[in-house]
Design a protein around this motif. Structure first.
Motif, short mmCIF file in Angstrom:
data_model
loop_
_atom_site.label_atom_id
_atom_site.label_comp_id
_atom_site.label_asym_id
_atom_site.label_seq_id
_atom_site.Cartn_x
_atom_site.Cartn_y
_atom_site.Cartn_z
N ILE A 106 0.90 -1.32 0.11
CA ILE A 106 -0.06 -0.03 -0.13
C ILE A 106 0.81 1.06 -0.17
CG2 ILE A 106 -1.78 1.32 1.34
CD1 ILE A 106 -2.54 -1.47 2.54
N LYS A 107 0.65 2.14 -0.94
CA LYS A 107 1.56 3.17 -1.03
C LYS A 107 1.26 4.40 0.02
CE LYS A 107 2.31 2.67 -6.04
NZ LYS A 107 2.23 3.58 -7.34
N TYR A 108 2.22 4.81 0.28
CA TYR A 108 2.26 6.02 1.40
C TYR A 108 3.30 7.19 1.32
CZ TYR A 108 6.48 3.99 3.49
OH TYR A 108 7.66 3.58 3.45
N GLU A 109 3.28 8.22 2.05
CA GLU A 109 4.02 9.47 1.98
C GLU A 109 4.05 9.84 3.58
OE1 GLU A 109 3.12 11.80 -1.89
OE2 GLU A 109 1.56 12.02 -0.52
N ILE A 110 5.34 10.17 4.19
CA ILE A 110 5.51 10.55 5.23
C ILE A 110 5.20 12.27 5.21
CG2 ILE A 110 7.21 10.96 7.10
CD1 ILE A 110 8.37 8.30 6.37
N VAL A 111 4.23 12.77 6.18
CA VAL A 111 4.19 14.08 6.13
C VAL A 111 4.94 14.83 7.23
CG1 VAL A 111 2.34 15.91 6.49
CG2 VAL A 111 1.73 13.64 5.17
N VAL A 112 5.74 15.92 6.57
CA VAL A 112 6.51 16.72 7.75
C VAL A 112 5.83 18.12 7.57
CG1 VAL A 112 8.53 17.73 8.01
CG2 VAL A 112 8.40 15.51 7.09
#
Length: 722
Positions: free
Chosen positions: A381-387
């Motif tokens: 499952i694709k994801y991004e880390i939010v800063v």
């Protein structure tokens, strides 16, 4: 250091006073010695002569030094203030502090004692100086040391300093607490100087904002020693303003000093360090963000527990699977240990966690991100880390201090999901409202590393998403001496989290989680039957004790909300915990009796202060009605009340016209309606804050609905005898 914070400042830094030690004499000489160029400054600029007080000089100092494992951090402040009216004299006639402190820094902080010194002197209009013997004049009251400044008069100057010397030991990289503040005070400032000194192995991030002066370097006698200062003058006073973010609009500065002895420790530091110690870092690039978090947030962790839980489950889509995984992890890695934590804190058992074997206990951001992304990676499952950065701290483009970063995970399902480090009641799609709508960095992986960074924006919740709802039923006593009130209270979105922590007992949610996930309770894990009985009895007794104190708080809260002095027969019940979806309600019911309040006899009739049943509202002071700063609230939200009054037999209701109000504009609304159906008066009110930000040009529109809501609390009805 803001003036109102003087007492808090002293309380926080826990003062230790000794008789004229070498350190104390050094502190006094630092401020009041022969190099004091402000000791003869007594005059207030003409334009400020009508102020309550004027700060003639304010000086803040930070000093960072090391020797081997030993680090010494010195912080100090001096203010020289002329008192121009009675209010200022009263404010500075007493302050409180605590003696002695232990450092909270470094690896051996429990051993390290720091010394703090305070000096206070009064300068009379004729030039006479009176130094206060703080140790002699202080008294201990309820654990605090208080000092009264006797014979303080209008026209006097109070000149004080606070000097904190804090030694500690560390062998690893260490970040000092950031300093983020604005130049202005509640009183005007004639002259201000910020000064700090560092040496090799101390790295500095510093920047000025909104027109504040820049930091300048001062030449030193050694290459290893560095000194800097920021100097400002003629600083107008600022006024505390409701719903304001001063760091966004006022001249301000931010800095953090980071200690790292060698390249190895520099690499491990969780900070955006400058390349060298003699470089002041003023900004952080996208590449630096990517570099810092690439290694820190690589997927890692044993997610076998999650796979075993999913073994017999099917899901309609990835969003459903991710949601279920989040709540399972919240339980399996956190809430199933809550009883053990409580048992340990209450000293019922010395090490209750041994009953769990070798459990995974996720307790920080790094662990959560790595563990949750490991699950996403295995499920493809694709994801991004939010800063992100909080709104009150400025744009992500002005990122300077790593401690100001919020990190969460954006799961790229058909409709994106957001996952933040869970606390006991955190929901999927819940993250701090203070980062809603902000520009963020999005970090994403390709193959085995995080190597892509882009700009993005977080969504913003609506006022309908964050709701406080109360369904109140009121029945009057036959003799009109009081009333019975039942309130069904419901909260969702951002409005419910604080209420969950306040209202839910640990027994309310751990039992729910045990049943949902078919896990054993703390008591069930204890092997010996004799011990089970003993510890269950002690845990149940503790729960009863906590519950009793909880109910006492709730009674006080109810009295404050409905503005009455006393209530009786208070009962309380949880209906729904609201812990498995952000848009689900926390719901509880409370009932109680109010006596001799809200009802007044008027001949054969009765006047009922019905408006007070929607709770206290904002009553703006005259000075608040003129505003230059923009309006920042935590989040959009709504408050919806439905009040049902059972009309006493033989009476009718007069005065409904004043209960029907409508103020509705682009910033918010207050809408109320009232009608009689059968033997019931039904009132509905809705107060809405439609956005988390309004420009100051919209302040008059906000005032309109705030005033209408406040006026409603003053409205009354007449119960007229037929």
């Amino acid at each position: 250091m803001k003036i109102k914070g003087l007492t808090a400042f002293l309380l926080f830094f826990s003062i230790s006073i000794f008789s004229q030690t070498k350190e104390e004499l050094a502190a006094k000489d630092f401020f009041w010695g022969t190099n004091d160029t402000y000791k003869n400054v007594t005059e207030v600029p003409q334009k400020w002569t009508n102020e309550s007080a004027v700060i003639l000089y304010k000086n803040e100092n930070y000093d960072f030094h090391k020797f081997g494992k030993n680090v010494t951090y010195t912080s100090s402040i001096r203010q020289r203030i002329k008192l121009l009216d009675k209010a200022a004299v009263e404010e500075f006639s007493e302050f409180a502090f605590k003696k002695r402190f232990r450092s909270d820094k470094g690896r051996f902080s429990w051993k390290e004692k720091g010394n703090n010194y305070i000096g206070v002197k009064i300068v009379k209009p004729n030039g006479t100086e009176i130094e206060i013997d703080v140790e002699e004049e202080s008294v201990e009251v309820d654990g605090e040391t208080k000092v009264a400044i006797a014979n303080l008069e209008i026209g006097d100057i109070i000149d004080y300093y606070f000097y904190r010397l804090e030694p500690f030991k560390t062998t690893y990289a260490f970040g000092f607490n950031p300093v983020e503040t604005y130049l202005g005070e509640e009183y005007p400032v004639v002259d201000f100087k910020l000064f700090f000194e560092t040496e090799n192995d101390f790295f500095i991030n510093f920047n000025s904002f909104n027109g504040a002066p820049k930091l300048t370097e001062i030449p030193t006698e050694k290459r290893s020693i560095r000194r800097y200062e920021l100097v400002a003058s003629d600083i107008e006073k600022i006024q505390s303003t409701r719903w304001s973010y001063p760091l966004l609009e006022l001249p301000s500065y931010k800095f953090q000093v980071y200690f790292a002895r060698s390249g190895k420790f520099e690499d491990r530091a969780l900070a955006f360090l400058p390349e060298k110690e003699d470089i002041i870092k003023t900004s952080v690039s996208k590449d630096e963000v990517l570099e810092l978090y690439d290694n820190r947030f690589k997927p890692d962790g044993d997610v076998g527990d999650v796979k075993r839980f999913f073994k017999k489950k099917t899901f309609a889509n990835d969003a459903e699977k991710v949601t279920e995984a989040y709540y399972f992890m919240r339980h399996y890695y956190l809430t199933r240990f809550v009883e053990a934590m409580i048992v340990k804190d209450a000293e019922i058992m010395s090490y209750p966690f041994m009953n769990y074997g070798n459990p995974v206990f996720i307790q920080n951001q790094k662990q959560f991100v790595r563990h949750f992304t490991e699950f996403l990676k295995r499920e493809k499952i694709k994801y991004e880390i939010v800063v992100a950065k909080k709104r009150y701290d400025g744009s992500i483009d002005d990122l300077l201090i790593e401690k100001n970063v919020n990190v969460l995970i954006k799961v790229k399902t058909a409709t994106p999901l957001y996952a933040e480090l869970f606390s006991i009641h955190t929901n999927i799609n819940e993250f701090s409202p203070l980062i809603e709508g902000t520009d963020v960095y999005l970090l994403s992986p390709t193959r085995n590393r995080i190597d892509v960074i882009e700009k993005g924006k977080l969504p913003v919740s609506r006022h309908l998403d964050n709701e406080t709802k109360k369904d109140i039923t009121v029945s009057l006593n036959d003799d009109f001496s009081g009333m019975n009130l039942t309130s069904v209270n419901s909260y969702k979105g951002h409005s419910k989290k604080d209420e969950q922590y306040e209202r839910l007992m640990f027994t309310d949610y751990v039992t729910e989680d045990y049943a949902k996930y078919e896990t054993a309770s703390f008591i069930e894990l204890i092997k010996r039957k004799k011990d089970k009985i003993r510890y269950k009895k002690e845990l149940d007794a503790l729960a009863e004790k906590i519950k009793a104190k909880q109910v006492e708080r709730f009674e006080k809260s109810a009295k404050a909300e409905f503005q009455v002095e006393d209530i009786e027969d208070y009962t309380y019940e949880i209906n729904e915990t609201g812990r498995y979806a952000l848009d689900s309600y926390l719901k509880f019911t409370e009932s109680f009796k109010i006596k001799n309040a809200l009802i007044k006899k008027a001949g054969p009739n009765y006047i009922l202060e019905i408006g007070k049943l929607i709770g206290g509202q904002i009553d703006l002071e005259e000075k608040e009605r003129q505003r230059t700063s923009n309006i920042y609230t935590t989040n959009a939200r709504s408050f919806n009340y439905n009040i049902t009054l059972n009309i006493p037999e033989g009476y009718t209701v007069n005065g409904l016209d004043k209960l029907n109000k409508t103020i509705d504009n682009e910033t918010g609304a207050f809408i109320s309606s009232a009608k009689v159906e059968g033997n019931q008066l039904i009132i509905s009110t809705s107060k809405q804050y439609k956005h988390n930000f309004e420009p100051n040009t919209n302040w008059s529109k906000m005032i309109a609905f705030l005033d209408e809501a406040n006026q409603f609390t003053n409205e009354k009805i007449l119960l007229k005898k037929k």
